[in-house]
Design an enzyme around this catalytic site. Structure first.
Site, PDB file in Angstrom:
ATOM      1  N   ARG A  54       0.840  -1.204   0.000  1.00 51.05           N
ATOM      2  CA  ARG A  54       0.000   0.000   0.000  1.00 51.05           C
ATOM      3  C   ARG A  54       0.869   1.247   0.000  1.00 51.05           C
ATOM      4  O   ARG A  54       0.650   2.173  -0.769  1.00 51.05           O
ATOM      5  CB  ARG A  54      -0.899  -0.001   1.248  1.00 51.05           C
ATOM      6  CG  ARG A  54      -2.028  -1.013   1.173  1.00 51.05           C
ATOM      7  CD  ARG A  54      -3.045  -0.800   2.281  1.00 51.05           C
ATOM      8  NE  ARG A  54      -2.738  -1.502   3.514  1.00 51.05           N
ATOM      9  CZ  ARG A  54      -3.149  -2.735   3.821  1.00 51.05           C
ATOM     10  NH1 ARG A  54      -3.872  -3.402   2.961  1.00 51.05           N
ATOM     11  NH2 ARG A  54      -2.849  -3.285   4.975  1.00 51.05           N
ATOM     12  N   PHE A  63     -11.617  -4.988  -6.455  1.00 48.03           N
ATOM     13  CA  PHE A  63     -11.502  -5.970  -5.361  1.00 48.03           C
ATOM     14  C   PHE A  63     -11.004  -5.216  -4.113  1.00 48.03           C
ATOM     15  O   PHE A  63      -9.996  -5.566  -3.515  1.00 48.03           O
ATOM     16  CB  PHE A  63     -10.547  -7.112  -5.725  1.00 48.03           C
ATOM     17  CG  PHE A  63     -10.851  -7.784  -7.035  1.00 48.03           C
ATOM     18  CD1 PHE A  63     -11.755  -8.844  -7.074  1.00 48.03           C
ATOM     19  CD2 PHE A  63     -10.253  -7.375  -8.218  1.00 48.03           C
ATOM     20  CE1 PHE A  63     -12.033  -9.487  -8.279  1.00 48.03           C
ATOM     21  CE2 PHE A  63     -10.536  -7.998  -9.419  1.00 48.03           C
ATOM     22  CZ  PHE A  63     -11.426  -9.062  -9.448  1.00 48.03           C
ATOM     23  N   ASN A 121     -19.720  -7.186  -9.796  1.00 48.82           N
ATOM     24  CA  ASN A 121     -18.741  -8.204 -10.135  1.00 48.82           C
ATOM     25  C   ASN A 121     -17.681  -7.559 -11.034  1.00 48.82           C
ATOM     26  O   ASN A 121     -18.011  -7.023 -12.094  1.00 48.82           O
ATOM     27  CB  ASN A 121     -19.460  -9.339 -10.863  1.00 48.82           C
ATOM     28  CG  ASN A 121     -18.528 -10.456 -11.259  1.00 48.82           C
ATOM     29  OD1 ASN A 121     -17.311 -10.266 -11.403  1.00 48.82           O
ATOM     30  ND2 ASN A 121     -19.092 -11.631 -11.436  1.00 48.82           N
ATOM     31  N   ASP A 153      -6.680  -6.456  -6.969  1.00 49.56           N
ATOM     32  CA  ASP A 153      -6.229  -7.343  -5.874  1.00 49.56           C
ATOM     33  C   ASP A 153      -7.289  -8.415  -5.608  1.00 49.56           C
ATOM     34  O   ASP A 153      -7.936  -8.412  -4.564  1.00 49.56           O
ATOM     35  CB  ASP A 153      -5.970  -6.501  -4.619  1.00 49.56           C
ATOM     36  CG  ASP A 153      -5.376  -7.330  -3.487  1.00 49.56           C
ATOM     37  OD1 ASP A 153      -4.815  -8.410  -3.771  1.00 49.56           O
ATOM     38  OD2 ASP A 153      -5.483  -6.898  -2.327  1.00 49.56           O
ATOM     39  N   CYS A 192      -2.666 -13.606  -5.201  1.00 47.45           N
ATOM     40  CA  CYS A 192      -2.352 -14.188  -3.889  1.00 47.45           C
ATOM     41  C   CYS A 192      -2.479 -15.713  -3.939  1.00 47.45           C
ATOM     42  O   CYS A 192      -2.626 -16.366  -2.917  1.00 47.45           O
ATOM     43  CB  CYS A 192      -3.216 -13.582  -2.791  1.00 47.45           C
ATOM     44  SG  CYS A 192      -4.967 -13.873  -3.016  1.00 47.45           S
TER      45      CYS A 192
HETATM   46  N1  SAH Z   1      -7.169  -5.029  -1.599  1.00 46.39           N
HETATM   47  C1  SAH Z   1      -7.854  -5.410  -0.402  1.00 46.39           C
HETATM   48  C2  SAH Z   1      -8.052  -6.911  -0.273  1.00 46.39           C
HETATM   49  C3  SAH Z   1      -8.849  -7.554  -1.383  1.00 46.39           C
HETATM   50  S1  SAH Z   1      -9.467  -9.135  -0.974  1.00 46.39           S
HETATM   51  C4  SAH Z   1      -7.106  -4.840   0.794  1.00 46.39           C
HETATM   52  O1  SAH Z   1      -5.933  -4.486   0.672  1.00 46.39           O
HETATM   53  O2  SAH Z   1      -7.703  -4.744   1.862  1.00 46.39           O
HETATM   54  C5  SAH Z   1     -10.450  -9.549  -2.338  1.00 46.39           C
HETATM   55  C6  SAH Z   1     -11.799  -8.866  -2.397  1.00 46.39           C
HETATM   56  O3  SAH Z   1     -12.401  -9.227  -3.643  1.00 46.39           O
HETATM   57  C7  SAH Z   1     -12.805  -9.266  -1.324  1.00 46.39           C
HETATM   58  O4  SAH Z   1     -13.226  -8.120  -0.633  1.00 46.39           O
HETATM   59  C8  SAH Z   1     -13.997  -9.887  -2.104  1.00 46.39           C
HETATM   60  O5  SAH Z   1     -15.257  -9.493  -1.573  1.00 46.39           O
HETATM   61  C9  SAH Z   1     -13.815  -9.288  -3.469  1.00 46.39           C
HETATM   62  N2  SAH Z   1     -14.333 -10.043  -4.606  1.00 46.39           N
HETATM   63  C10 SAH Z   1     -14.323 -11.390  -4.801  1.00 46.39           C
HETATM   64  N3  SAH Z   1     -14.800 -11.691  -6.027  1.00 46.39           N
HETATM   65  C11 SAH Z   1     -15.117 -10.522  -6.625  1.00 46.39           C
HETATM   66  C12 SAH Z   1     -15.632 -10.163  -7.906  1.00 46.39           C
HETATM   67  N4  SAH Z   1     -15.908 -11.099  -8.820  1.00 46.39           N
HETATM   68  N5  SAH Z   1     -15.834  -8.869  -8.191  1.00 46.39           N
HETATM   69  C13 SAH Z   1     -15.536  -7.908  -7.272  1.00 46.39           C
HETATM   70  N6  SAH Z   1     -15.038  -8.187  -6.064  1.00 46.39           N
HETATM   71  C14 SAH Z   1     -14.831  -9.461  -5.728  1.00 46.39           C
END
Ligand code: SAH
Length: 400
Positions: free
Chosen positions: A217, A233, A283, A304, A344
């Site tokens: 970050r 995400f 999505n 992410d 990840c």
């Molecule tokens: N970048 C964030 C962590 C991301 S974790 C941080 O640093 O805090 C991944 C995230 O993707 C989760 O919150 C989950 O709800 C979301 N997610 C999962 N599938 C998804 C999709 N198809 N579209 C959008 N978000 C999604």
């Protein structure tokens, strides 16, 4: 009082002996020739070669895909209370030595095998400590662990979040709740690199926050200061807050989880950026396409996603998924825009991920320069003898 005396021996197949000697801490079921003695899940066992030579000592769970987790290669080391205390103290000293505690009050104190404590994860969030216990051995040590953490860290409370998939694979039932001291509030306020975040340790992902991304970050801040940033995400919007501090005018948090987005809005607000974030509960695979079709443009994009490849068999599909979103993101960037992209999935190597970016760049017809390679924060150190401890890979790409 847990003395940790071995109750049995695990004989390793000759062809797998070398892996033990090379200090890989997992013994898979295919590597075990036989188990001698009446061992219960969670017992201490000695790992020996076919001819009886002592190799290592660890914890056994015959019901697991990983029947032995090795904790020491020193014949004189007993896996007793003293061992647990010493390991915890070492983990704490290491975090202090790295200066992590000066940058944040939220960090990983114990990262399982990397701290030679297989089966335990401990995360600190301000005045609370959150533990994840995922082997029957550490399950027996639960009370001692809670006492030791109380003594070492002096937190307001020790909270348990033993409800993730590794635990189920060890045939343990999930458990969530306070173990020692006060129960944590619904949201714990943490301070990371001078920014504030609310963390829900009761229901949040992992133990509540993506601590493994902390250093990414701050490193990506520099690239996220453009006019318009997409944080795909987003979870609770941590990258968005860093982007706004760096000077971004507007950040869109995109996630499928409405709770995560609500918390993301609060996180922006408590740092003084309420008016600059927009939440989109969608999505990402679909929304990125809609953005493309609508001709939307961004100065920077963070991708992410969750782990696409939980197993080896799912890797090809995962690579297609990574290519899809990265290709779309490249198309959405203005010339000279930045893409901060992550995987990840432990099963996807940095080389494989870079290959995906290469293919995506060709298909997107953009020139893509890699500026930085990113990995998990230093409180999640990668143990050289245990490649599985590395899972997070990231690239900062400059897209022209
Ligand atoms: N970048 C964030 C962590 C991301 S974790 C941080 O640093 O805090 C991944 C995230 O993707 C989760 O919150 C989950 O709800 C979301 N997610 C999962 N599938 C998804 C999709 N198809 N579209 C959008 N978000 C999604």
């Amino acid at each position: 009082m847990l003395k940790g005396e071995p109750t049995g021996k695990v004989v390793v197949k000759p062809e797998r002996e070398d892996a033990v000697k090379r200090r890989h801490p997992w013994l898979f079921s295919g590597s075990v020739a036989k188990i001698e003695g009446k061992v219960q899940p969670g017992d201490v066992v000695d790992v020996v070669s076919q001819n009886g030579t002592w190799l290592a000592r660890g914890f056994v769970n015959p019901q697991s895909e990983v029947p032995v987790r090795i904790a020491t290669w020193e014949p004189d080391e007993r896996l007793n209370e003293e061992w647990l205390w010493n390991r915890l103290q070492q983990a704490w000293e290491k975090r202090k030595q790295l200066g992590i505690v000066d940058e944040t009050d939220a960090f990983r104190l114990v990262y399982a095998e990397s701290d030679f404590l297989p089966g335990i994860i401990v995360d600190c969030y301000a005045e609370f400590v959150v533990v994840q216990i995922y082997t029957p051995a550490m399950e027996r040590w639960r009370e001692t662990l809670a006492d030791f953490l109380t003594e070492l860290i002096r937190p307001k409370g020790v909270f348990e979040r033993s409800d993730f998939d590794t635990r189920l694979r060890e045939k343990l039932v999930p458990r969530v709740g306070p173990i020692r001291g006060d129960a944590p509030p619904e949201r714990i306020l943490i301070t990371e690199h001078g920014l504030k975040f609310l963390v829900d340790v009761w229901r949040g992902h992992k133990t509540g926050f993506y601590l493994d991304q902390r250093e990414n970050r701050v490193r990506s801040e520099h690239y996220l200061k453009g006019e318009r940033v997409l944080n795909a995400f987003s979870y609770t919007g941590s990258f968005a807050v860093y982007a706004l501090r760096a000077g971004a005018k507007q950040v869109i948090n995109l996630d499928t989880s409405s709770e995560a987005l609500r918390l993301a809005e609060e996180n922006a607000a408590i740092n003084g950026f309420a008016g600059s974030v927009q939440s989109m509960e969608e999505n990402a695979f679909q929304l990125l396409r809609q953005f493309r079709d609508a001709g939307e443009q961004f100065d920077a994009i963070v991708l992410d996603p969750p782990r696409f490849a939980p197993t080896k068999a799912t890797v090809p599909n995962a690579l297609r998924g990574y290519k899809d979103i990265n290709l779309l993101a490249m198309k959405l960037l203005k010339p000279g825009g930045f893409l901060v992209t992550f995987s990840c999935s432990g099963m996807v190597s940095a080389e494989m991920f870079q290959q995906v970016l290469f293919e995506a760049a060709l298909d997107a017809k953009r020139e893509v320069l890699i500026l930085e390679r990113l990995t998990q924060s230093r409180d999640h150190p990668i143990l050289t003898t245990f490649p599985e401890s590395e899972y997070l890979k990231g690239f900062v790409c400059w897209v022209w």
